[in-house]
Design a protein around this motif. Structure first.
Motif, PDB file in Angstrom:
ATOM      1  N   LEU A  15       3.322 -19.432 -31.935  1.00 43.91           N
ATOM      2  CA  LEU A  15       2.057 -18.686 -31.913  1.00 43.91           C
ATOM      3  C   LEU A  15       2.260 -17.252 -31.442  1.00 43.91           C
ATOM      4  CD1 LEU A  15      -0.557 -21.174 -30.404  1.00 43.91           C
ATOM      5  CD2 LEU A  15      -0.482 -20.301 -32.732  1.00 43.91           C
ATOM      6  N   LYS A  16       3.050 -17.086 -30.392  1.00 41.17           N
ATOM      7  CA  LYS A  16       3.314 -15.744 -29.865  1.00 41.17           C
ATOM      8  C   LYS A  16       4.064 -14.885 -30.880  1.00 41.17           C
ATOM      9  CE  LYS A  16       3.261 -16.889 -24.948  1.00 41.17           C
ATOM     10  NZ  LYS A  16       4.051 -17.022 -23.711  1.00 41.17           N
ATOM     11  N   ASP A  17       5.009 -15.490 -31.597  1.00 41.74           N
ATOM     12  CA  ASP A  17       5.756 -14.760 -32.629  1.00 41.74           C
ATOM     13  C   ASP A  17       4.834 -14.315 -33.758  1.00 41.74           C
ATOM     14  OD1 ASP A  17       8.053 -15.164 -31.146  1.00 41.74           O
ATOM     15  OD2 ASP A  17       8.832 -16.764 -32.431  1.00 41.74           O
ATOM     16  N   GLU A  18       3.933 -15.204 -34.173  1.00 42.51           N
ATOM     17  CA  GLU A  18       2.976 -14.860 -35.242  1.00 42.51           C
ATOM     18  C   GLU A  18       2.070 -13.716 -34.798  1.00 42.51           C
ATOM     19  OE1 GLU A  18      -0.649 -16.805 -37.902  1.00 42.51           O
ATOM     20  OE2 GLU A  18       0.484 -18.100 -36.543  1.00 42.51           O
ATOM     21  N   LEU A  19       1.607 -13.759 -33.560  1.00 46.13           N
ATOM     22  CA  LEU A  19       0.749 -12.704 -33.027  1.00 46.13           C
ATOM     23  C   LEU A  19       1.493 -11.365 -32.999  1.00 46.13           C
ATOM     24  CD1 LEU A  19      -1.913 -11.838 -31.749  1.00 46.13           C
ATOM     25  CD2 LEU A  19      -1.029 -12.587 -29.538  1.00 46.13           C
ATOM     26  N   ALA A  20       2.728 -11.375 -32.543  1.00 50.61           N
ATOM     27  CA  ALA A  20       3.521 -10.141 -32.500  1.00 50.61           C
ATOM     28  C   ALA A  20       3.734  -9.583 -33.901  1.00 50.61           C
ATOM     29  CB  ALA A  20       4.861 -10.411 -31.822  1.00 50.61           C
ATOM     30  N   LEU A  22       1.769  -9.984 -36.558  1.00 49.55           N
ATOM     31  CA  LEU A  22       0.509  -9.422 -37.046  1.00 49.55           C
ATOM     32  C   LEU A  22       0.233  -8.060 -36.421  1.00 49.55           C
ATOM     33  CD1 LEU A  22      -1.841 -12.554 -37.061  1.00 49.55           C
ATOM     34  CD2 LEU A  22      -0.861 -11.390 -39.039  1.00 49.55           C
ATOM     35  N   LYS A  23       0.530  -7.936 -35.131  1.00 48.59           N
ATOM     36  CA  LYS A  23       0.253  -6.676 -34.434  1.00 48.59           C
ATOM     37  C   LYS A  23       1.172  -5.548 -34.886  1.00 48.59           C
ATOM     38  CE  LYS A  23      -1.791  -8.068 -30.065  1.00 48.59           C
ATOM     39  NZ  LYS A  23      -1.592  -8.095 -28.605  1.00 48.59           N
ATOM     40  N   THR A  24       2.385  -5.880 -35.276  1.00 46.22           N
ATOM     41  CA  THR A  24       3.325  -4.830 -35.676  1.00 46.22           C
ATOM     42  C   THR A  24       3.336  -4.651 -37.191  1.00 46.22           C
ATOM     43  OG1 THR A  24       5.146  -6.442 -35.608  1.00 46.22           O
ATOM     44  CG2 THR A  24       4.805  -5.083 -33.653  1.00 46.22           C
ATOM     45  N   LYS A  25       3.937  -5.579 -37.890  1.00 48.32           N
ATOM     46  CA  LYS A  25       4.082  -5.447 -39.350  1.00 48.32           C
ATOM     47  C   LYS A  25       2.736  -5.485 -40.066  1.00 48.32           C
ATOM     48  CE  LYS A  25       8.723  -7.372 -39.517  1.00 48.32           C
ATOM     49  NZ  LYS A  25       9.530  -8.509 -39.924  1.00 48.32           N
ATOM     50  N   GLY A  26       1.847  -6.361 -39.633  1.00 45.51           N
ATOM     51  CA  GLY A  26       0.537  -6.482 -40.280  1.00 45.51           C
ATOM     52  C   GLY A  26      -0.271  -5.199 -40.159  1.00 45.51           C
ATOM     53  N   ARG A  27      -0.346  -4.663 -38.958  1.00 44.16           N
ATOM     54  CA  ARG A  27      -1.096  -3.415 -38.753  1.00 44.16           C
ATOM     55  C   ARG A  27      -0.439  -2.251 -39.475  1.00 44.16           C
ATOM     56  NH1 ARG A  27      -2.743  -4.127 -32.387  1.00 44.16           N
ATOM     57  NH2 ARG A  27      -4.737  -5.162 -32.767  1.00 44.16           N
ATOM     58  N   ALA A  28       0.884  -2.204 -39.493  1.00 43.99           N
ATOM     59  CA  ALA A  28       1.592  -1.115 -40.182  1.00 43.99           C
ATOM     60  C   ALA A  28       1.309  -1.159 -41.682  1.00 43.99           C
ATOM     61  CB  ALA A  28       3.090  -1.211 -39.912  1.00 43.99           C
ATOM     62  N   GLU A  29       1.281  -2.349 -42.239  1.00 47.17           N
ATOM     63  CA  GLU A  29       1.007  -2.494 -43.679  1.00 47.17           C
ATOM     64  C   GLU A  29      -0.412  -2.055 -44.011  1.00 47.17           C
ATOM     65  OE1 GLU A  29       1.211  -3.328 -47.728  1.00 47.17           O
ATOM     66  OE2 GLU A  29       2.791  -2.967 -46.253  1.00 47.17           O
ATOM     67  N   VAL A  30      -1.377  -2.443 -43.197  1.00 46.70           N
ATOM     68  CA  VAL A  30      -2.767  -2.043 -43.434  1.00 46.70           C
ATOM     69  C   VAL A  30      -2.917  -0.530 -43.297  1.00 46.70           C
ATOM     70  CG1 VAL A  30      -5.114  -2.183 -42.487  1.00 46.70           C
ATOM     71  CG2 VAL A  30      -3.830  -4.265 -42.897  1.00 46.70           C
ATOM     72  N   GLU A  60      -7.687  -7.688 -37.998  1.00 44.23           N
ATOM     73  CA  GLU A  60      -8.082  -7.545 -36.591  1.00 44.23           C
ATOM     74  C   GLU A  60      -8.810  -8.795 -36.085  1.00 44.23           C
ATOM     75  OE1 GLU A  60      -6.994  -5.289 -34.508  1.00 44.23           O
ATOM     76  OE2 GLU A  60      -5.926  -4.324 -36.164  1.00 44.23           O
ATOM     77  N   LEU A  61      -9.600  -9.427 -36.945  1.00 45.82           N
ATOM     78  CA  LEU A  61     -10.271 -10.670 -36.570  1.00 45.82           C
ATOM     79  C   LEU A  61      -9.251 -11.776 -36.312  1.00 45.82           C
ATOM     80  CD1 LEU A  61     -12.940 -12.224 -36.189  1.00 45.82           C
ATOM     81  CD2 LEU A  61     -12.868 -12.742 -38.625  1.00 45.82           C
ATOM     82  N   LYS A  62      -8.252 -11.868 -37.196  1.00 46.40           N
ATOM     83  CA  LYS A  62      -7.213 -12.883 -37.037  1.00 46.40           C
ATOM     84  C   LYS A  62      -6.422 -12.639 -35.747  1.00 46.40           C
ATOM     85  CE  LYS A  62      -3.654 -15.241 -39.670  1.00 46.40           C
ATOM     86  NZ  LYS A  62      -2.947 -15.352 -40.939  1.00 46.40           N
ATOM     87  N   ILE A  63      -6.097 -11.378 -35.472  1.00 47.75           N
ATOM     88  CA  ILE A  63      -5.380 -11.036 -34.235  1.00 47.75           C
ATOM     89  C   ILE A  63      -6.216 -11.417 -33.022  1.00 47.75           C
ATOM     90  CG2 ILE A  63      -4.599  -9.089 -32.807  1.00 47.75           C
ATOM     91  CD1 ILE A  63      -3.583  -7.769 -35.421  1.00 47.75           C
ATOM     92  N   SER A  64      -7.500 -11.105 -33.065  1.00 48.09           N
ATOM     93  CA  SER A  64      -8.393 -11.411 -31.950  1.00 48.09           C
ATOM     94  C   SER A  64      -8.456 -12.920 -31.690  1.00 48.09           C
ATOM     95  CB  SER A  64      -9.783 -10.858 -32.256  1.00 48.09           C
ATOM     96  OG  SER A  64     -10.697 -11.249 -31.277  1.00 48.09           O
ATOM     97  N   LYS A  65      -8.589 -13.707 -32.753  1.00 49.61           N
ATOM     98  CA  LYS A  65      -8.664 -15.168 -32.593  1.00 49.61           C
ATOM     99  C   LYS A  65      -7.351 -15.727 -32.052  1.00 49.61           C
ATOM    100  CE  LYS A  65     -12.270 -16.229 -35.913  1.00 49.61           C
ATOM    101  NZ  LYS A  65     -12.653 -16.951 -37.110  1.00 49.61           N
ATOM    102  N   LEU A  66      -6.229 -15.201 -32.563  1.00 42.49           N
ATOM    103  CA  LEU A  66      -4.929 -15.675 -32.106  1.00 42.49           C
ATOM    104  C   LEU A  66      -4.679 -15.297 -30.649  1.00 42.49           C
ATOM    105  CD1 LEU A  66      -2.749 -17.351 -33.365  1.00 42.49           C
ATOM    106  CD2 LEU A  66      -1.656 -15.296 -34.211  1.00 42.49           C
ATOM    107  N   GLU A  67      -5.128 -14.106 -30.241  1.00 43.92           N
ATOM    108  CA  GLU A  67      -5.008 -13.703 -28.833  1.00 43.92           C
ATOM    109  C   GLU A  67      -5.790 -14.651 -27.935  1.00 43.92           C
ATOM    110  OE1 GLU A  67      -6.287  -9.604 -29.052  1.00 43.92           O
ATOM    111  OE2 GLU A  67      -4.228  -8.886 -28.853  1.00 43.92           O
ATOM    112  N   GLU A  68      -6.965 -15.069 -28.395  1.00 43.32           N
ATOM    113  CA  GLU A  68      -7.773 -16.010 -27.618  1.00 43.32           C
ATOM    114  C   GLU A  68      -7.068 -17.356 -27.495  1.00 43.32           C
ATOM    115  OE1 GLU A  68     -12.126 -18.211 -27.699  1.00 43.32           O
ATOM    116  OE2 GLU A  68     -11.845 -16.423 -28.909  1.00 43.32           O
TER     117      GLU A  68
END
Length: 157
Positions: A15-20, A22-30, A60-68
């Motif tokens: 879970l932590k790897d997926e969150l990281a 999304l925050k790095t590669k996912g945000r960079a792609e968007v 951002e919604l997916k990141i928020s849910k995963l952080e929770e």
């Protein structure tokens, strides 16, 4: 506030790897998609820009849910679990009394369940039915296809 979920060290790290990611590669792609769409001119009639903004909102919604989920996750210390009963992280060998088929399962959290790997959720009908059972006990479980009776043959960690 979300509910507390229990994870193995492996499951929590995934879970932590997926969150990281999304925050790095996912945000960079968007951000790249937004910049590319912005370069095409008038934003008021730019469908690519609208699509990129939608993708950013979903990310951002997916990141928020995963952080929770990660924030409410608790690591399971199986060294303190009772070995005489089927609990989360128990390896349970059961016998289907309807067809005499013997199966091995590991009881895990809902997010870690993977039937192909023999991991079933403690929230599934079979997982719920096995929780708290000891070796030799019969678990009568109602599933969509009817009732199944399982005998607990073995419990281990």
């Amino acid at each position: 506030m979300g509910s507390v979920s229990y994870y193995t060290a492996e499951g929590l790290q995934k879970l932590k790897d997926e969150l990281a990611e999304l925050k790095t590669k996912g945000r960079a792609e968007v951000a790249r998609q937004l910049a590319e769409a912005r370069d095409k001119g008038d934003l008021s009639e730019n469908a690519e820009y609208d699509a990129a903004k939608d993708a950013q909102g979903h990310l951002e919604l997916k990141i928020s849910k995963l952080e929770e989920v990660v924030g409410n996750a608790r690591l399971i210390d199986d060294s303190h679990l009772d070995l005489s009963k089927a609990l989360i992280l128990s390896k349970v060998k059961i016998k289907n009394l309807n067809n005499n088929l013997v199966m091995d399962y590991v009881l895990v959290s809902e997010e870690e369940a993977n039937l192909a790997q023999g991991k079933i959720s403690v929230k599934s009908p079979i997982g719920k039915g096995l929780l708290g059972k000891s070796v030799g006990e019969i678990a009568e479980i109602t599933i969509p296809a009817g009732k199944i009776r399982f005998e607990v043959l073995e419990i281990s960690r």
